[in-house]
Design an enzyme around this catalytic site. Structure first.
Site, PDB file in Angstrom:
ATOM      1  N   ASP A 405       7.757   5.434  -2.186  1.00 43.16           N
ATOM      2  CA  ASP A 405       6.484   4.810  -1.821  1.00 43.16           C
ATOM      3  C   ASP A 405       6.761   3.714  -0.801  1.00 43.16           C
ATOM      4  O   ASP A 405       7.916   3.360  -0.542  1.00 43.16           O
ATOM      5  CB  ASP A 405       5.843   4.239  -3.094  1.00 43.16           C
ATOM      6  CG  ASP A 405       4.374   3.884  -2.917  1.00 43.16           C
ATOM      7  OD1 ASP A 405       3.762   4.321  -1.921  1.00 43.16           O
ATOM      8  OD2 ASP A 405       3.828   3.172  -3.787  1.00 43.16           O
ATOM      9  N   GLU A 408       6.132   3.757   4.935  1.00 41.44           N
ATOM     10  CA  GLU A 408       5.540   3.976   6.268  1.00 41.44           C
ATOM     11  C   GLU A 408       6.400   3.421   7.423  1.00 41.44           C
ATOM     12  O   GLU A 408       6.316   4.021   8.508  1.00 41.44           O
ATOM     13  CB  GLU A 408       4.132   3.357   6.315  1.00 41.44           C
ATOM     14  CG  GLU A 408       3.111   4.072   5.499  1.00 41.44           C
ATOM     15  CD  GLU A 408       3.304   3.867   3.989  1.00 41.44           C
ATOM     16  OE1 GLU A 408       3.020   4.799   3.221  1.00 41.44           O
ATOM     17  OE2 GLU A 408       3.764   2.791   3.596  1.00 41.44           O
ATOM     18  N   ASP A 482      -3.417   5.995  -1.779  1.00 35.50           N
ATOM     19  CA  ASP A 482      -4.261   5.128  -2.601  1.00 35.50           C
ATOM     20  C   ASP A 482      -5.746   5.468  -2.461  1.00 35.50           C
ATOM     21  O   ASP A 482      -6.521   4.726  -1.849  1.00 35.50           O
ATOM     22  CB  ASP A 482      -4.019   3.665  -2.230  1.00 35.50           C
ATOM     23  CG  ASP A 482      -2.610   3.220  -2.568  1.00 35.50           C
ATOM     24  OD1 ASP A 482      -1.939   3.916  -3.358  1.00 35.50           O
ATOM     25  OD2 ASP A 482      -2.172   2.183  -2.045  1.00 35.50           O
TER      26      ASP A 482
END
Length: 761
Positions: A405, A408, A482
């Site tokens: 997670d 990015e 999310d």
């Protein structure tokens, strides 16, 4: 933040303030070696060659020499293929089989034809650039041409009429149609017509944009920097073009079977006792479960490759006890390594030059969950090996899957990521973070997956990622990040996952029930119904939301949720067979109707139905309080899975579906392998064959089996059954492979054999 105020619509300079688009103009000279056509332009250079008969690569660099080396994404671009080249004075022509490329010299333009059909055509001087080194490729396109793919994007299925940009971004605020940039950047689009489908892979890792809105007769694809590095894929339809694309960028490997079961998560289960309690409640209520997740609270101060001694004092014992219940545990691992001179992982990273740095050699630090943190430079092979080996911390305790997670990469600052002048070492070549940003999650996924493969020996690992780039399917499952407990997010998850599938990512899902905000009993039931038929099936919610485990809303809701979790396991033999086929063909598990019915225009904009494989159609309820919906059934005859009523396709039907019912239809001629009731994938599951009658088509199906875990299937230790049925319902079985299955065919159910087709609805 200013972008959330009226500052966002501050008047900008007029046309005089814009940079001018400059043209590459014409070909000045060229060289031909039998495979690659290279040359100089009025501005810059170009190269053109065949990867194969249906794949063409075009590179244009207005600012220097072209780079012929394929990226990490384009693993299928090996040696260029020899072809015929003709110089027809005004134009150059490359010919390979049925494919022709016509390159006009002055002004430069390009046309690609296959079997007489024009797949791609440009106007004159089709590449432009600006003084800031932005580059744009423009191709002709009809305004009514459906456009699919482009990875993980909000909105409806067909992206024509949109501007789609690619910059991996951590977006916690509610996703909506205007939330264009999310966690995945896959610059691949499918331009579909009834007689052909063009795939365009724009392999540029800078921020890119596909503008299908501004112009009536063309699409403009731009990148903030870098070269025009484009692959044109020429398919007869969507399925063939996706197959060509996944041959180029790689295919989803067959996952361990336990990863296809039901997964339960929350941000976070904060203690050992809470994790044990959740697993115990699944056992108490006899709800199937294959995996439970550990979010960031299991760690010591959010340090990766550690655990919290206060709240998880018996961590290894807990893992062992849960695994003995046939439940896998998957912990989260983020890229941020806490700046702590006493922390061994940070010490190793600093000493061995493993972290991302500025040009002056200073390590970049940014704030994430642990506070100030360094970020591994995953672009270096030595860092990939180091990071992979660190996972021994987990695998020595029996863990077989990892959740990546915040990759990015996400940083808690105004830009939401690293400074763009941070540099990465890509095989000895320095690139800025502006170029490497969209690739960071892909390289982290590679490091994780290959590290687990090495540590787990002959065991297929499970890797889940939030961020990625084209080719991420080779390493990781993708979930859509999310989302929220909004009906609109349930509806939006379907086209997002369908477009991810058409972008090569077959193993995908969305957080069932919604991650943030508060779900309701009705929404949880309807979302579980959808999730049960998506490739990846996980319930996940944020720490300050209402609980949404299956039992959270009482017995009635629990029973309905349980019914669809159980139904997922009933369909598991069918799903597992589709995953085997996905590794072979690159086709997604779930598909838009247009993929299987590419000439039926009624399917082109269908965003609220989907196919599982080619034979099972799902038409979910996506609005509160609804118990009816319109369902479009394509050509042929379709059977209602629940009632076994049959319907003539090519029509719309108003279908009733109470809260406990998900509309499911099965295509005529299907032999559907379904499983008996189990509590997890480690249990023995016998098979029931559902044979759906057809007068028009052969009745057939396939069933794939192996041990569900090892790589033995690559050495003939598998069983692939080809099933066929006679008009009387007799089933014939032919086997390929040497796997000795423990499963038995317990029953054959004949559907529609006692009905006259003339009586169809």
């Amino acid at each position: 933040m200013l972008e959330n105020t009226s500052y966002a619509i501050l008047p900008q300079d007029g046309e005089e303030g814009k940079q001018k688009n400059l043209s590459i103009n014409h070909i000045q000279s060229y060289e031909w070696d039998g495979e690659i056509l290279e040359g100089t332009l009025s501005k810059g250079t170009f190269a053109l060659y065949f990867v194969d008969e249906k794949t063409v690569r075009l590179i244009v660099n207005p600012f220097g020499k072209v780079n012929l080396n394929p990226s990490i994404a384009a693993i299928g671009d090996g040696e260029p293929v020899s072809c015929v080249m003709k110089d027809n004075h005004r134009e150059l022509e490359l010919i390979l089989g049925l494919t022709r490329i016509i390159l006009q010299k002055d002004p430069i333009s390009i046309k690609i034809l296959r079997d007489g059909k024009v797949f791609m055509e440009t106007q004159d001087s089709f590449v432009s650039y600006t003084s800031s080194k932005k580059v744009t490729l423009s191709i002709k396109n009809r305004k009514d041409t459906p456009v699919y793919g482009l990875g993980e994007k909000t909105g409806f299925l067909n992206k024509n009429g949109s501007k789609i940009s690619n910059w991996n971004t951590d977006v916690f605020s509610p996703h909506n149609k205007d939330t264009v940039e999310l966690y995945q950047s896959i610059p691949f689009a499918l331009f579909h017509n009834s007689d052909k489908t063009l795939g365009l892979f724009f392999d540029n890792s800078f921020r890119t944009e596909f503008d299908m809105q501004t112009y009536n007769d063309q699409v403009a694809i731009s990148a903030d920097r870098g070269a025009i590095n484009s692959y044109f894929l020429l398919g007869e339809d969507i399925k063939e073009t996706v197959g060509i694309y996944t041959h180029l960028t790689g295919r989803t490997p067959l996952p361990p079977k336990w990863s296809l079961g039901y997964h339960q998560s929350r941000y976070s289960y904060k203690s050992e006792s809470e994790v044990r309690k959740i697993v115990d409640l699944f056992k108490k209520y006899e709800i199937p479960l294959d995996c439970i997740f550990l979010d960031i609270h299991y760690m010591d101060g959010y340090r990766v490759f550690t655990h919290d001694l206060d709240h998880f004092p018996n961590f290894e014992e807990m893992l062992d006890d849960i695994q003995k219940l046939n439940v896998d545990v998957v912990p989260i691992v983020d890229p941020g390594v806490k700046k702590d001179i006493h922390y061994p992982v940070y010490q190793e990273g600093v000493k061995n030059d493993y972290f991302s740095k500025y040009l002056d050699g200073t390590i970049y630090h940014g704030e994430v969950w642990p506070g100030q943190s360094a970020f591994p430079d995953f672009f270096q092979k030595k860092v990939q090996r180091w990071w992979g080996d660190l996972h021994n911390f987990y695998t020595k305790m029996g863990i077989r899957g990892i959740w990546n997670d915040m990759n990015e990469p996400s940083v808690f600052n105004e830009s939401k990521t690293m400074d763009l002048d941070v540099h990465h070492n890509l095989d000895g070549h320095l690139i800025s973070h502006e170029e490497g940003h969209n690739l960071y999650g892909l390289y982290m996924s590679k490091s994780t997956f290959e590290g687990l493969q090495k540590l787990l020996k002959n065991t297929r690992p499970f890797s889940l990622t939030r961020a990625g780039y084209a080719g991420v399917q080779r390493y990781s499952t993708v979930w859509t990040g999310d989302n929220r407990s909004h009906w609109e997010h349930l509806e939006m998850s379907i086209p997002m996952i369908l477009n991810l599938g058409m972008s090569g990512v077959a193993f995908t899902g969305a957080d069932v029930g919604g991650f943030a905000s508060d779900t309701t009993p009705e929404l949880l039931i309807r979302w579980t119904q959808v999730g049960a038929f998506l490739p990846y099936f996980r319930n996940h919610s944020v720490q300050d939301s209402i609980r949404q485990e299956p039992w959270a809303f009482g017995e009635d809701t629990m029973n309905s949720v349980k019914k669809y979790i159980e139904l997922r396991y009933k369909f598991l033999p069918y799903f597992y067979t589709l995953f085997y086929e996905a590794e072979k063909t690159g086709l997604p598990i779930v598909r838009p109707l247009a993929m299987e019915y590419p000439r039926d225009t009624k399917t082109f904009d269908c965003s609220d139905q989907f196919l599982v494989g080619k034979d099972v159609l799902i038409a979910p309820i996506l609005r509160p309080g609804q118990n009816h919906r319109s369902v479009y059934l394509p050509e042929g005859v379709w059977y209602n899975f629940w009632t076994e009523e049959h319907y003539v396709g090519g029509k719309y039907y108003l279908m009733e579906a109470d809260l406990d019912t998900l509309p499911i239809f099965v295509r005529e001629g299907t032999i559907l392998p379904l499983g008996t009731s189990i509590q997890n994938t480690k249990e023995k599951q016998d098979i029931e064959l559902y044979v759906y009658h057809s007068k028009e088509f052969k009745m057939q199906g396939t069933l794939y089996e192996d041990d569900g875990l090892s790589y033995g299937y690559k050495s003939d230790d598998f069983s692939l059954l080809t099933l066929s049925a006679s008009d009387k319902g007799d089933v014939k079985v032919e086997q390929v492979g040497n796997y000795k299955s423990n499963s038995l065919v317990k029953d054959v159910r004949l559907v529609g054999f006692d009905l006259e087709q003339e009586g169809s609805k």
